[in-house]
Scaffold this active site. Structure first.
Site, mmCIF file in Angstrom:
data_model
loop_
_atom_site.group_PDB
_atom_site.id
_atom_site.type_symbol
_atom_site.label_atom_id
_atom_site.label_comp_id
_atom_site.label_asym_id
_atom_site.label_seq_id
_atom_site.Cartn_x
_atom_site.Cartn_y
_atom_site.Cartn_z
ATOM 1 N N PHE A 1 0.854 -1.186 0.000
ATOM 2 C CA PHE A 1 0.000 0.000 0.000
ATOM 3 C C PHE A 1 0.891 1.238 0.000
ATOM 4 O O PHE A 1 1.850 1.313 0.760
ATOM 5 C CB PHE A 1 -0.927 -0.015 1.224
ATOM 6 C CG PHE A 1 -2.047 0.973 1.129
ATOM 7 C CD1 PHE A 1 -3.163 0.699 0.353
ATOM 8 C CD2 PHE A 1 -1.980 2.178 1.798
ATOM 9 C CE1 PHE A 1 -4.199 1.607 0.258
ATOM 10 C CE2 PHE A 1 -3.012 3.094 1.712
ATOM 11 C CZ PHE A 1 -4.123 2.814 0.942
ATOM 12 N N THR B 1 4.424 3.220 4.399
ATOM 13 C CA THR B 1 4.007 4.616 4.466
ATOM 14 C C THR B 1 2.559 4.675 4.907
ATOM 15 O O THR B 1 1.705 4.004 4.324
ATOM 16 C CB THR B 1 4.144 5.301 3.090
ATOM 17 O OG1 THR B 1 5.503 5.195 2.657
ATOM 18 C CG2 THR B 1 3.751 6.764 3.163
ATOM 19 N N GLU C 1 0.221 -5.030 8.502
ATOM 20 C CA GLU C 1 0.672 -6.422 8.439
ATOM 21 C C GLU C 1 2.168 -6.587 8.700
ATOM 22 O O GLU C 1 2.655 -7.716 8.840
ATOM 23 C CB GLU C 1 0.325 -7.025 7.077
ATOM 24 C CG GLU C 1 -1.152 -7.264 6.859
ATOM 25 C CD GLU C 1 -1.953 -5.986 6.585
ATOM 26 O OE1 GLU C 1 -3.135 -5.939 6.990
ATOM 27 O OE2 GLU C 1 -1.408 -5.036 5.985
ATOM 28 N N HIS D 1 -8.307 6.228 11.095
ATOM 29 C CA HIS D 1 -7.585 5.072 10.558
ATOM 30 C C HIS D 1 -6.070 5.248 10.656
ATOM 31 O O HIS D 1 -5.343 4.310 10.975
ATOM 32 C CB HIS D 1 -8.011 4.854 9.101
ATOM 33 C CG HIS D 1 -7.458 3.619 8.490
ATOM 34 N ND1 HIS D 1 -6.456 3.651 7.543
ATOM 35 C CD2 HIS D 1 -7.756 2.311 8.685
ATOM 36 C CE1 HIS D 1 -6.166 2.415 7.182
ATOM 37 N NE2 HIS D 1 -6.937 1.583 7.855
#
Length: 157
Positions: free
Chosen positions: A22, A81, A59, A89
């Site tokens: 991500f 990042t 993760e 969040h």
């Protein structure tokens, strides 16, 4: 007085680099910096570097723990990042990544270098991934190598 201080060169070190997919457009720059630092400054052989890709920063701790528990690595570099958005969040992901990676280091007794950017916006992330503010991936790789060497010195003292 005896002074213990880690050096960066660690040609025989086995290093795992765990990177989040991500925000890959930023993370790939962190990875380039980390790999360059490991090979050029740390003199780590390419065959002693393992790259593991995970979905996101959240993760990173689980995979870092599994790598640490394997006892195959001398150090781990975690890269990712997390950019603040309009919800909470950011706090959850950044906090869990940070505390989780710290727990891995303490529980598994292995250096886990924190190369996770936690920024307010994309511009700050880009700056820290190789432009104005250096490359935090390279910095994390150097921290991992220095800590590998320092812990070896402590064990030998």
């Amino acid at each position: 007085m005896k002074v213990l201080e880690g050096a960066v060169a660690a040609p025989n070190a086995k290093i795992a680099v765990v990177i989040a997919r991500f925000n890959s457009f930023i993370n790939e720059s962190l990875l380039e910096g980390a790999l360059d630092a490991l090979k050029r400054l740390g003199q780590v052989k390419e065959e002693n570097i393992t790259l593991v890709r995970v979905p996101g920063a959240y993760e990173l701790p689980l995979v870092a723990r599994r790598l640490a528990e394997s006892k195959k690595y001398d150090g781990i570099v975690a890269l990712g990042t997390v950019i603040r958005g309009g919800t909470a969040h950011f706090e959850y992901v950044a906090g869990e990544a940070s505390s989780g990676l710290g727990q891995v280091a303490m529980n598994a007794d292995i250096p886990v270098a924190f190369g996770v950017l936690t920024t307010e916006n994309i511009e700050q992330a880009i700056e820290r991934a190789g432009t104005k503010a250096g490359n935090k991936g390279a910095e994390a790789a150097l921290v991992a190598l220095e800590m590998v060497n320092l812990l070896a010195q402590i064990d030998a003292a």
